[in-house]
Design an enzyme around this catalytic site. Structure first.
Site, short mmCIF file in Angstrom:
data_model
loop_
_atom_site.label_atom_id
_atom_site.label_comp_id
_atom_site.label_asym_id
_atom_site.label_seq_id
_atom_site.Cartn_x
_atom_site.Cartn_y
_atom_site.Cartn_z
N HIS A 71 1.27 -1.01 0.15
CA HIS A 71 -0.31 -0.04 -0.03
C HIS A 71 0.62 1.30 -0.08
CE1 HIS A 71 -4.00 1.79 0.74
NE2 HIS A 71 -3.31 2.68 1.89
N HIS A 73 1.39 4.97 -1.28
CA HIS A 73 0.65 6.64 -2.08
C HIS A 73 1.84 7.14 -2.39
CE1 HIS A 73 -3.36 5.89 -1.16
NE2 HIS A 73 -3.36 6.03 0.46
N TYR A 133 -5.25 7.20 -6.52
CA TYR A 133 -6.94 8.51 -7.67
C TYR A 133 -6.06 10.11 -7.74
CZ TYR A 133 -5.78 9.75 -2.46
OH TYR A 133 -4.99 9.96 -1.62
N ARG A 220 -16.41 6.61 2.16
CA ARG A 220 -16.71 7.65 2.00
C ARG A 220 -16.84 8.26 1.10
NH1 ARG A 220 -12.12 7.45 5.51
NH2 ARG A 220 -11.08 9.08 3.88
N HIS A 244 -9.70 0.59 1.06
CA HIS A 244 -9.54 0.95 2.61
C HIS A 244 -10.18 0.79 3.40
CE1 HIS A 244 -7.13 5.36 0.85
NE2 HIS A 244 -6.01 4.08 1.45
N GLU A 247 -10.68 2.92 8.89
CA GLU A 247 -8.91 4.01 9.55
C GLU A 247 -9.68 5.10 10.95
OE1 GLU A 247 -5.28 6.12 7.82
OE2 GLU A 247 -7.42 5.41 5.72
N HIS A 281 -5.81 -1.34 6.40
CA HIS A 281 -5.58 -0.66 8.15
C HIS A 281 -7.12 -1.70 8.44
CE1 HIS A 281 -3.34 2.51 6.44
NE2 HIS A 281 -4.49 2.85 5.75
N ASP A 332 2.56 3.09 2.95
CA ASP A 332 0.97 4.13 2.29
C ASP A 332 1.82 5.98 2.50
OD1 ASP A 332 -1.29 5.28 3.68
OD2 ASP A 332 -1.59 4.73 4.98
#
Length: 455
Positions: A71, A73, A133, A220, A244, A247, A281, A332
């Site tokens: 994972h 970003h 994303y 979300r 996700h 979290e 998570h 992450d």
């Protein structure tokens, strides 16, 4: 050291199903895969004075299979050391993250990701899952190539010499109740899940080091009635699907308020959970949530250094493992890039929570950092030193200030990324003598971060 070799002689190698590393292992490689693994026991050695291993490249220290970062970003690396000046929580940190996201374009993202992936290679990571994303221009409009940002990540991984699973992420709403994307979030969205599927499906990199998976950003960010579209897209392609999950407690509370159930239950209702799915998570699951994850054979990717950096909490790792949930690891937000630290944190955080020691063995931690992570990213043929597996070899020095005097079995409790000496990916040397062979990592990190950091 040659860029490629066909025979490697490891001082110690950690082989599958072994409780501890094995001394003196000859590893032979052909076309980027391991063709033979031979522990050199006294009975297998040649007669005295005959050296049939003279052409084998020595690997002093402990050699592991490649580490997997399930994972990532990549652009969050620009935040390291810049978000600790005051109080706050995940959501206040997120505003700083959006400020960086707003400044990225395909060129600056290529430069930053190249440096970040090369930093991972230095740490022994041979495969990364990028939870991606940042799809469009800052105003939400498409680039001429709608997948230009994803293509930049694929190119960056090639430059860094690591494999990549691009987890193309569906991100459509700003809240659980479906409020539209605004501000920096506009560049994340594709209108609806069908629009996301069209764009994601159009990106088919032919590079052998890269493959495309899918991700639901979170409950979300993807309305409930569009979750199944993403899940079906991934399953039709037999691709990994990540999400996700839980979290923060606020995510659970909001989901219950809107949908009358937990995020895990909502994902289960809409077909997202399953053996090819990894929940990232899962820090705040209920007992019923753990049962849903286990029964569906959904994996969990723990990111301990980010979870503590953002004050998210400690996930119930031992309860997950006891339920049969497979665990992998990710860095992450890249508060640190160190899979040894991520692995030992799984044990050490359990000690903090329970005030007891001895929850995970060294073999358990070894598996989470290697084979489990590769499998979660769709590379089931990696993560072990065995015949037929990809020739990923990570050699850790046993003579540094951190590892001197440490038995090889204790490496996950003692070593760090700085102790990685050599890295081979698919049979090709990427790191030698602790240096990346094609990227000046400190210089490129400094320059690429400066280019995207708000003044």
């Amino acid at each position: 050291m040659p860029l490629t070799a066909t025979r490697w002689l490891a001082e110690y190698a950690w082989l599958p199903a072994h409780a501890e590393p094995t001394p003196d292992v000859l590893i032979e490689v052909e076309d980027g895969r391991i063709s033979a693994v031979t522990p050199l026991t006294p009975g297998s050695r040649p007669p005295s004075g005959v050296d049939v291993y003279a052409d084998a490249v020595p690997l002093p220290g402990l050699t592991l299979p490649g580490l997997a970062n399930a994972h990532s970003h990549a652009f969050h690396r620009a935040l390291r050391g810049r978000t600790h000046g005051g109080r706050g929580d995940f959501f206040s940190w997120r505003e700083r993250m959006y400020a960086v996201a707003d400044r990225l374009d395909p060129d600056t993202y290529l430069a930053l990701a190249r440096a970040v992936y090369a930093e991972m290679a230095l740490a022994g990571i041979t495969c990364v899952g990028e939870f991606h994303y940042l799809h469009h221009r800052p105003d939400g409009g498409a680039y001429d190539d709608p997948n230009a940002m994803g293509a930049a990540l694929v190119e960056a991984a090639a430059h860094a010499g690591v494999r990549l699973t691009l987890l193309d992420t569906c991100y459509l709403a700003s809240t659980v109740d479906g409020r539209p994307l605004a501000g920096p979030q506009r560049r994340f969205g594709d209108g609806d899940a069908a629009g996301w599927a069209r764009r994601a499906g159009a990106f088919q990199p032919t590079d052998s080091h890269a493959r495309v998976g899918a991700a639901v950003h979170s409950v979300r960010a993807v309305p409930a009635d569009q979750l199944r579209t993403v899940a079906d897209w991934a399953r039709d392609r037999q691709a990994p699907l990540h999400v996700h999950l839980s979290e923060q407690p606020a995510e659970n509370d909001e989901c219950r308020a809107v949908h009358g159930r937990t995020p895990t239950a909502l994902l289960a209702d809409h077909g997202v959970l399953g053996p090819d799915t990894t929940a990232v998570h899962a820090t705040h699951p209920t007992s019923a949530d753990l049962t849903l994850l286990a029964d569906s054979r959904t994996g969990v990717c723990l990111c301990p250094t980010t979870e503590r950096d953002l004050a998210d909490g400690i996930g119930p790792a031992r309860r997950m493992a006891d339920a049969g949930i497979r665990l992998s690891l990710g860095s992450d937000s890249h508060a640190v890039v160190d899979m040894f630290e991520e692995a030992r944190a799984v044990e050490l955080d359990e000690r903090l929570r329970t005030r007891r020691r001895g929850h995970f063995t060294p073999v358990d931690l070894f598996a989470t950092a290697t084979a489990a992570g590769h499998a979660a990213l769709g590379w089931a043929d990696a993560g072990r030193i065995a015949v037929g597996a990809r020739a990923d070899l990570v050699t850790v020095r046993l003579d540094t200030a951190r590892t001197a005097g440490v038995p090889p079995v204790g490496v996950f409790f003692a070593a760090g990324a700085a102790d990685v000496d050599q890295v081979v990916v698919d049979g090709r040397v990427v790191v030698a003598d602790g240096r990346h062979l094609s990227v000046d990592v400190p210089a490129e990190l400094s320059a690429s971060i400066e280019a995207v950091t708000p003044s």
